[in-house]
Design a protein around this motif. Structure first.
Motif, short mmCIF file in Angstrom:
data_model
loop_
_atom_site.label_atom_id
_atom_site.label_comp_id
_atom_site.label_asym_id
_atom_site.label_seq_id
_atom_site.Cartn_x
_atom_site.Cartn_y
_atom_site.Cartn_z
N ASP A 13 0.78 -1.24 0.00
CA ASP A 13 0.00 0.00 0.00
C ASP A 13 0.81 1.29 0.00
OD1 ASP A 13 -2.41 -1.53 0.14
OD2 ASP A 13 -2.21 -1.64 2.32
N MET A 16 0.41 3.55 -3.98
CA MET A 16 -0.82 4.22 -4.42
C MET A 16 -0.91 5.68 -3.96
SD MET A 16 -4.77 3.00 -4.25
CE MET A 16 -5.10 3.44 -2.57
N GLU A 22 -3.03 9.55 -9.69
CA GLU A 22 -3.99 8.56 -9.23
C GLU A 22 -4.14 7.42 -10.24
OE1 GLU A 22 -7.57 10.67 -8.18
OE2 GLU A 22 -6.57 11.72 -6.55
N SER A 23 -3.01 6.99 -10.79
CA SER A 23 -3.05 5.93 -11.80
C SER A 23 -2.85 4.54 -11.21
CB SER A 23 -2.01 6.19 -12.90
OG SER A 23 -0.70 6.09 -12.37
N LEU A 25 -4.14 1.59 -8.84
CA LEU A 25 -5.36 1.08 -8.22
C LEU A 25 -5.16 -0.37 -7.82
CD1 LEU A 25 -7.79 2.46 -10.93
CD2 LEU A 25 -7.37 3.48 -8.69
N TYR A 31 -1.63 -4.54 -6.98
CA TYR A 31 -1.86 -3.20 -7.51
C TYR A 31 -1.56 -3.18 -9.01
CZ TYR A 31 -2.68 -1.11 -3.02
OH TYR A 31 -3.24 -0.78 -1.81
N ASP A 34 -2.80 2.24 -14.33
CA ASP A 34 -3.56 2.63 -15.52
C ASP A 34 -2.59 3.34 -16.46
OD1 ASP A 34 -5.11 3.93 -17.45
OD2 ASP A 34 -6.68 4.47 -16.02
#
Length: 84
Positions: A13, A16, A22-23, A25, A31, A34
């Motif tokens: 974690d 992120m 914020e690509s 996820l 994970y 994008d």
């Protein structure tokens, strides 16, 4: 093609919240990045922040091809226009 998180991801974690676009996820098992949003932190930082904080070094350049600095800058500018 931006960056890729490999199967070595331990879902710690830490990557992120570091992503300014914020690509990153959570995917079905690990994970995921994008590729349409990842600029490798171009426009924000000199190096990809996710790679800097990853404790297992599982974030690599996507094997489908590396984007040039110009392509990453263009993607950053596009994302900035979309966000406005």
């Amino acid at each position: 093609m931006a960056l890729l998180i490999t199967k070595d991801c331990i879902n710690c974690d830490v990557c992120m919240p570091e992503c300014p676009n914020e690509s990153i996820l959570m995917g079905p098992q690990i994970y995921e990045i994008d590729r349409d949003k990842c600029t490798e932190c171009v426009g924000y930082y000199p190096q990809p922040q996710c790679q800097q904080v990853c404790p297992v070094n599982c974030i690599i350049v996507h094997p489908d091809g590396k984007e040039t600095a110009e392509q990453l800058q263009a993607k950053f500018q596009h994302l900035q226009k979309v966000a406005v």
